[in-house]
Every structure is written in C-alpha cells, then in structure tokens.
Design a protein around this motif. Structure first.
Motif, PDB file in Angstrom:
ATOM      1  N   LEU A   4       0.826  -1.197   0.000  1.00 16.06           N
ATOM      2  CA  LEU A   4       0.000   0.000   0.000  1.00 16.06           C
ATOM      3  C   LEU A   4       0.864   1.252   0.000  1.00 16.06           C
ATOM      4  N   VAL A   5       0.493   2.232  -0.828  1.00 15.54           N
ATOM      5  CA  VAL A   5       1.213   3.499  -0.888  1.00 15.54           C
ATOM      6  C   VAL A   5       0.199   4.638  -0.853  1.00 15.54           C
ATOM      7  N   TYR A  32      -9.808  -7.479  -0.352  1.00  7.20           N
ATOM      8  CA  TYR A  32      -9.526  -6.834   0.921  1.00  7.20           C
ATOM      9  C   TYR A  32     -10.576  -5.793   1.287  1.00  7.20           C
ATOM     10  N   ALA A  33     -11.002  -5.831   2.548  1.00  3.50           N
ATOM     11  CA  ALA A  33     -11.647  -4.667   3.139  1.00  3.50           C
ATOM     12  C   ALA A  33     -10.535  -3.665   3.472  1.00  3.50           C
ATOM     13  N   MET A  34     -10.859  -2.387   3.420  1.00  4.83           N
ATOM     14  CA  MET A  34      -9.825  -1.354   3.582  1.00  4.83           C
ATOM     15  C   MET A  34     -10.201  -0.376   4.685  1.00  4.83           C
ATOM     16  N   GLY A  35      -9.186   0.209   5.261  1.00  2.50           N
ATOM     17  CA  GLY A  35      -9.431   1.185   6.310  1.00  2.50           C
ATOM     18  C   GLY A  35      -8.432   2.323   6.264  1.00  2.50           C
ATOM     19  N   TRP A  36      -8.822   3.417   6.883  1.00  6.06           N
ATOM     20  CA  TRP A  36      -7.924   4.549   7.120  1.00  6.06           C
ATOM     21  C   TRP A  36      -7.822   4.755   8.633  1.00  6.06           C
ATOM     22  N   TYR A  95      -2.819   6.699   7.696  1.00  7.09           N
ATOM     23  CA  TYR A  95      -2.366   5.399   7.206  1.00  7.09           C
ATOM     24  C   TYR A  95      -3.521   4.651   6.548  1.00  7.09           C
ATOM     25  N   CYS A  96      -3.203   4.013   5.456  1.00  5.73           N
ATOM     26  CA  CYS A  96      -4.117   3.123   4.774  1.00  5.73           C
ATOM     27  C   CYS A  96      -3.802   1.695   5.251  1.00  5.73           C
ATOM     28  N   ALA A  97      -4.834   0.859   5.391  1.00  2.00           N
ATOM     29  CA  ALA A  97      -4.628  -0.504   5.861  1.00  2.00           C
ATOM     30  C   ALA A  97      -5.570  -1.457   5.138  1.00  2.00           C
ATOM     31  N   ALA A  98      -5.130  -2.698   4.996  1.00  2.00           N
ATOM     32  CA  ALA A  98      -5.912  -3.723   4.301  1.00  2.00           C
ATOM     33  C   ALA A  98      -6.180  -4.900   5.220  1.00  2.00           C
ATOM     34  N   ARG A  99      -7.394  -5.426   5.134  1.00  2.00           N
ATOM     35  CA  ARG A  99      -7.790  -6.599   5.898  1.00  2.00           C
ATOM     36  C   ARG A  99      -8.276  -7.661   4.925  1.00  2.00           C
ATOM     37  N   GLN A 116       2.902   3.420   4.405  1.00  2.00           N
ATOM     38  CA  GLN A 116       3.923   4.144   5.148  1.00  2.00           C
ATOM     39  C   GLN A 116       3.379   5.427   5.789  1.00  2.00           C
ATOM     40  N   GLY A 117       2.193   5.844   5.384  1.00  2.00           N
ATOM     41  CA  GLY A 117       1.570   7.027   5.955  1.00  2.00           C
ATOM     42  C   GLY A 117       1.811   8.278   5.141  1.00  2.00           C
ATOM     43  N   THR A 118       0.888   9.233   5.264  1.00  2.00           N
ATOM     44  CA  THR A 118       1.027  10.538   4.624  1.00  2.00           C
ATOM     45  C   THR A 118       0.589  11.599   5.633  1.00  2.00           C
ATOM     46  N   GLN A 119       1.383  12.673   5.702  1.00  4.88           N
ATOM     47  CA  GLN A 119       1.150  13.711   6.712  1.00  4.88           C
ATOM     48  C   GLN A 119       0.042  14.657   6.259  1.00  4.88           C
ATOM     49  N   VAL A 120      -0.896  14.909   7.147  1.00  3.68           N
ATOM     50  CA  VAL A 120      -1.923  15.930   6.943  1.00  3.68           C
ATOM     51  C   VAL A 120      -1.785  16.955   8.069  1.00  3.68           C
ATOM     52  N   THR A 121      -1.610  18.210   7.693  1.00  7.46           N
ATOM     53  CA  THR A 121      -1.485  19.287   8.670  1.00  7.46           C
ATOM     54  C   THR A 121      -2.538  20.338   8.378  1.00  7.46           C
TER      55      THR A 121
END
Length: 124
Positions: A4-5, A32-36, A95-99, A116-121
């Motif tokens: 995942l990217v 896959y089910a997906m999550g944030w 972060y994005c995640a897969a189940r 790996q994650g992406t920054q939100v400010t």
C-alpha cells in the motif's frame, strides 16, 4: 500480502479539503476490506474510516462522520479518503490498511497490511 502506498497529504487551512489516495499492488485488491487510520504526535493510532471489499458498506469514527468520505475503485486498485471541513485536530499521519476478507473492522489489530503514511497538517 498487498503493498500500500498513500498520497495526497499536505498543509491546508482549517475549513479546507484534501483527498487522500492509497494505491495497492500485489494480491487482488478486491479481496480486501480497507481502512484509514491516523496517528497524531504523542497519541495512539486511531480508526478513521473503513469500507467493505465491495464498497457497499462504510464505517466512520464519530469525530469525522459527515466530513470525511471513504470510497474505493477496485478497477484502479485504489481507496480514497475525501476530507472536507478540516479542523486543526485532524492533523496527523494518515495510514491506509488492508484486511483480508469481505468485512472491515474498526480495530487496527485486524488489519494485516499497512502503508507508510502521509502527513496531513491543518492550520488554524
């Protein structure tokens, strides 16, 4: 496993919008089910939103319901998080995640693959 990217993070003023994307490769994305999830400095990683593998069911944390929308495009192997009406308290690494399986979960322990994650400010 699936790789995942995430992309689409950045700096935005309060009240603004961002759309995060998570591109998957490897095994069949539609399996896959997906999550944030998100993690702010000094805090635990917390659930934000999840979607079933068909896209027919979605789930949201109370803090983002009505402002964020999770969606997926199985033809493009991508899951999205549209974030509107952003607040400074939304600042975090997302972060994005897969189940593996049809049903999503609100528990991070149930997700086996992570980006790996992406920054939100969000500035006030």
């Amino acid at each position: 496993q699936v790789q995942l990217v995430e992309s689409g993070g950045g700096l935005v003023q309060a009240g603004g919008s961002l759309r995060l994307s998570c591109a998957a490769s490897g095994r069949t994305f539609s399996s896959y089910a997906m999550g944030w999830f998100r993690q702010a400095p000094g805090k635990e990683r917390e659930f934000v939103a999840a979607i079933s593998r068909s896209g027919g069911s979605t789930y949201y944390a109370r803090s983002v319901k009505g402002r964020f929308t999770i969606s997926r495009d199985n033809a493009k192997n991508t899951v999205y998080l549209q974030m509107n009406s952003l607040k400074p308290e939304d600042t975090a690494v997302y972060y994005c995640a897969a189940r593996d399986g049809p049903y999503p979960s609100l528990e991070k322990a149930d997700f086996g693959s992570w980006g790996q994650g992406t920054q939100v400010t969000v500035s006030s």
